[in-house]
Design a protein around this motif. Structure first.
Motif, PDB file in Angstrom:
ATOM      1  N   GLU A   1      36.737  51.385  26.298  1.00 35.89           N
ATOM      2  CA  GLU A   1      38.116  51.730  25.946  1.00 35.89           C
ATOM      3  C   GLU A   1      39.103  50.828  26.676  1.00 35.89           C
ATOM      4  OE1 GLU A   1      37.048  56.506  25.414  1.00 35.89           O
ATOM      5  OE2 GLU A   1      38.263  55.792  27.093  1.00 35.89           O
ATOM      6  N   MET A   2      38.789  50.534  27.923  1.00 38.84           N
ATOM      7  CA  MET A   2      39.671  49.667  28.705  1.00 38.84           C
ATOM      8  C   MET A   2      39.689  48.259  28.128  1.00 38.84           C
ATOM      9  SD  MET A   2      38.466  51.189  32.396  1.00 38.84           S
ATOM     10  CE  MET A   2      39.279  49.972  33.439  1.00 38.84           C
ATOM     11  N   ARG A   3      38.531  47.769  27.722  1.00 43.55           N
ATOM     12  CA  ARG A   3      38.488  46.427  27.128  1.00 43.55           C
ATOM     13  C   ARG A   3      39.276  46.384  25.821  1.00 43.55           C
ATOM     14  NH1 ARG A   3      33.108  43.590  24.717  1.00 43.55           N
ATOM     15  NH2 ARG A   3      33.461  45.274  23.237  1.00 43.55           N
TER      16      ARG A   3
ATOM     17  N   HIS B   1      40.132  50.923  39.799  1.00 44.57           N
ATOM     18  CA  HIS B   1      40.335  50.898  41.249  1.00 44.57           C
ATOM     19  C   HIS B   1      39.011  51.078  41.992  1.00 44.57           C
ATOM     20  CE1 HIS B   1      42.086  51.700  45.182  1.00 44.57           C
ATOM     21  NE2 HIS B   1      41.366  52.804  45.237  1.00 44.57           N
ATOM     22  N   LEU B   2      38.195  52.036  41.570  1.00 47.80           N
ATOM     23  CA  LEU B   2      36.926  52.301  42.253  1.00 47.80           C
ATOM     24  C   LEU B   2      35.990  51.108  42.173  1.00 47.80           C
ATOM     25  CD1 LEU B   2      36.233  55.997  41.165  1.00 47.80           C
ATOM     26  CD2 LEU B   2      36.863  55.178  43.449  1.00 47.80           C
ATOM     27  N   ILE B   3      35.888  50.497  41.003  1.00 48.19           N
ATOM     28  CA  ILE B   3      34.992  49.354  40.830  1.00 48.19           C
ATOM     29  C   ILE B   3      35.429  48.195  41.720  1.00 48.19           C
ATOM     30  CG2 ILE B   3      34.244  47.578  39.195  1.00 48.19           C
ATOM     31  CD1 ILE B   3      34.327  49.781  37.027  1.00 48.19           C
ATOM     32  N   GLN B   4      36.720  47.919  41.735  1.00 46.54           N
ATOM     33  CA  GLN B   4      37.236  46.830  42.563  1.00 46.54           C
ATOM     34  C   GLN B   4      37.005  47.110  44.042  1.00 46.54           C
ATOM     35  OE1 GLN B   4      39.064  43.821  41.589  1.00 46.54           O
ATOM     36  NE2 GLN B   4      38.596  43.367  43.731  1.00 46.54           N
TER      37      GLN B   4
ATOM     38  N   GLY C   1      34.104  44.866  44.977  1.00 47.11           N
ATOM     39  CA  GLY C   1      34.866  43.648  45.229  1.00 47.11           C
ATOM     40  C   GLY C   1      35.016  42.776  44.002  1.00 47.11           C
ATOM     41  N   MET C   2      34.635  43.296  42.820  1.00 50.16           N
ATOM     42  CA  MET C   2      34.742  42.507  41.598  1.00 50.16           C
ATOM     43  C   MET C   2      35.638  43.251  40.592  1.00 50.16           C
ATOM     44  SD  MET C   2      30.823  43.197  40.241  1.00 50.16           S
ATOM     45  CE  MET C   2      30.887  41.903  39.018  1.00 50.16           C
ATOM     46  N   PRO C   3      36.341  42.524  39.716  1.00 49.85           N
ATOM     47  CA  PRO C   3      37.177  43.165  38.702  1.00 49.85           C
ATOM     48  C   PRO C   3      36.324  44.030  37.764  1.00 49.85           C
ATOM     49  CG  PRO C   3      37.680  40.827  38.886  1.00 49.85           C
ATOM     50  CD  PRO C   3      36.428  41.054  39.653  1.00 49.85           C
ATOM     51  N   TRP C   4      36.957  45.058  37.189  1.00 48.24           N
ATOM     52  CA  TRP C   4      36.211  45.969  36.319  1.00 48.24           C
ATOM     53  C   TRP C   4      35.611  45.245  35.114  1.00 48.24           C
ATOM     54  CZ3 TRP C   4      37.419  46.542  31.221  1.00 48.24           C
ATOM     55  CH2 TRP C   4      38.683  46.109  30.799  1.00 48.24           C
TER      56      TRP C   4
ATOM     57  N   SER D   1      34.473  42.154  34.959  1.00 48.85           N
ATOM     58  CA  SER D   1      33.257  41.462  35.391  1.00 48.85           C
ATOM     59  C   SER D   1      32.107  42.451  35.545  1.00 48.85           C
ATOM     60  CB  SER D   1      33.500  40.735  36.710  1.00 48.85           C
ATOM     61  OG  SER D   1      34.454  39.714  36.561  1.00 48.85           O
ATOM     62  N   PHE D   2      32.416  43.621  36.103  1.00 49.34           N
ATOM     63  CA  PHE D   2      31.393  44.659  36.247  1.00 49.34           C
ATOM     64  C   PHE D   2      30.879  45.073  34.872  1.00 49.34           C
ATOM     65  CE2 PHE D   2      29.964  49.047  36.591  1.00 49.34           C
ATOM     66  CZ  PHE D   2      29.173  49.005  37.733  1.00 49.34           C
ATOM     67  N   TYR D   3      31.781  45.277  33.934  1.00 55.30           N
ATOM     68  CA  TYR D   3      31.402  45.699  32.582  1.00 55.30           C
ATOM     69  C   TYR D   3      30.568  44.626  31.887  1.00 55.30           C
ATOM     70  CZ  TYR D   3      32.051  47.319  27.739  1.00 55.30           C
ATOM     71  OH  TYR D   3      31.841  47.739  26.447  1.00 55.30           O
ATOM     72  N   THR D   4      30.986  43.369  32.021  1.00 58.70           N
ATOM     73  CA  THR D   4      30.314  42.277  31.319  1.00 58.70           C
ATOM     74  C   THR D   4      28.969  41.927  31.942  1.00 58.70           C
ATOM     75  OG1 THR D   4      32.472  41.357  30.729  1.00 58.70           O
ATOM     76  CG2 THR D   4      30.565  39.901  30.539  1.00 58.70           C
ATOM     77  N   ASN D   5      28.906  41.933  33.278  1.00 57.00           N
ATOM     78  CA  ASN D   5      27.699  41.457  33.959  1.00 57.00           C
ATOM     79  C   ASN D   5      26.793  42.578  34.449  1.00 57.00           C
ATOM     80  OD1 ASN D   5      28.529  38.668  33.765  1.00 57.00           O
ATOM     81  ND2 ASN D   5      30.033  39.105  35.354  1.00 57.00           N
ATOM     82  N   ARG D   6      27.344  43.539  35.168  1.00 61.23           N
ATOM     83  CA  ARG D   6      26.503  44.570  35.758  1.00 61.23           C
ATOM     84  C   ARG D   6      25.974  45.565  34.721  1.00 61.23           C
ATOM     85  NH1 ARG D   6      27.048  45.668  41.254  1.00 61.23           N
ATOM     86  NH2 ARG D   6      27.419  43.732  42.400  1.00 61.23           N
ATOM     87  N   MET D   7      26.809  45.976  33.765  1.00 56.94           N
ATOM     88  CA  MET D   7      26.382  46.974  32.789  1.00 56.94           C
ATOM     89  C   MET D   7      25.314  46.439  31.843  1.00 56.94           C
ATOM     90  SD  MET D   7      27.956  49.816  33.481  1.00 56.94           S
ATOM     91  CE  MET D   7      27.749  50.788  31.995  1.00 56.94           C
TER      92      MET D   7
END
Length: 320
Positions: free
Chosen positions: A177-179, A199-202, A206-209, A211-217
């Motif tokens: 939804e954020m994307r 805020h929590l992800i950052q 230490g990474m933008p949300w 980047s977390f969504y694209t790489n970590r998920m």
């Protein structure tokens, strides 16, 4: 302004602090007497001897296995030195029972020593505070792997959102939804619960949300066998390299790499093994099935859906 390193060190120094005053009946518990007792000690820093039979594991514990060698070494240290670092617990739903928040490895060591009680600090945490305390403590550990940290963040974001459902699906939907909002408006001026998620992800990673969504998920798109291997400590880059091989070769590749627990061979060794094994690129049908499974887990914008429809139309025309 403090540097990111200083901010992280400060956050780690506050691991386990209670966010609310402790208001728990402790009269029935025996206090752990410090070597040099101090007057006026706050209730939430006093340790009590709690029976192991009254403890429950945390339902939010996201570390999948304990290093039994480390548990044994800790047990021997406790037996030799009687050096106690209290665990942290919170009251469980059943009166007189407590849920472990921090210290699962110390608890395992006491269980191995067949001790009846363990020193513990009792604090009042809500679910989000439990997850945050676990994450902050595990940030200090050298053996926490990428998947474990990702799992902790995903659960924290899901719980903080207040939405019901499996943590992975809740977090994926939230970030999707954020994307979509970012693409539509060109800015990330989010409202709740999206603002808290970013805020929590950052703060934790230490990474933008994004980047977390694209790489970590992406790790949740791996086949089950590869997810299991990553949970056991296999580097994510190795898992991606295995995923690119034909699915029928995944089992042999995992065996070659050192599954189930390592030590893990390198990506270069895997590629050499694949060449020597004459591993061919996956058949078109395998690739299409893999893409179909990935699409089922994706949240696409309208523009992306339109583009996908065009591509599917071209493919159907090509195949007649």
């Amino acid at each position: 302004m403090p540097s990111k390193r200083q901010q992280l060190a400060d956050r780690r120094s506050r691991v386990g602090e209670s966010a609310t005053p402790v208001n728990i009946a402790t009269e029935h518990l025996l206090k752990v007497e410090p070597e040099a007792a101090t007057q006026g000690t706050a209730e939430d820093v006093v340790a009590f001897w709690i029976p192991l039979a009254d403890l429950e594991p945390s339902p939010f514990q996201y570390r999948y296995s304990l290093d039994q060698g480390a548990v044994e070494a800790l047990a021997q240290s406790i037996q030799a030195q009687e050096l106690y670092q209290p665990i942290t617990v919170r009251p469980a739903a059943q009166p007189g029972k407590y849920q472990v928040v921090l210290g699962h490895r110390r608890l395992a060591a006491f269980q191995r020593l067949e001790r009846a009680t363990i020193p513990a600090m009792i604090r009042e945490y809500d679910d989000a505070q439990v997850l945050r305390a676990m994450l902050d403590e595990n940030l200090r550990r050298e053996d926490v792997n990428l998947f474990e940290q990702t799992e902790g963040v995903v659960r924290l974001v899901a719980v903080s959102s207040g939405r019901a459902g499996h943590p992975v699906e809740v977090t994926r939907r939230l970030l999707g939804e954020m994307r979509t909002q970012l693409k539509a408006s060109g800015q990330d001026a989010f409202q709740e619960p999206h603002r808290t998620a970013a805020h929590l992800i950052q703060e934790v990673t230490g990474m933008p949300w994004m980047s977390f969504y694209t790489n970590r998920m992406r790790v949740y798109g791996l086949p089950d066998a590869l997810q299991t291997a990553v949970r056991a400590g296999m580097p994510y880059s190795l898992a991606l390299a295995v995923q690119r091989l034909p699915e029928a070769q995944h089992g042999a590749a995992l065996d070659f790499l050192g599954a189930p627990t390592g030590p893990w061979r390198s990506r270069q060794e895997l590629l050499a093994w694949a060449r020597d094994s004459d591993v061919r690129p996956p058949a078109y049908s395998d690739r299409l099935q893999t893409l179909g499974r990935r699409l089922d887990r994706q949240t696409l914008t309208r523009a992306e859906q339109a583009q996908l429809e065009k591509l599917l139309g071209k493919l159907e025309s090509l195949l007649g």
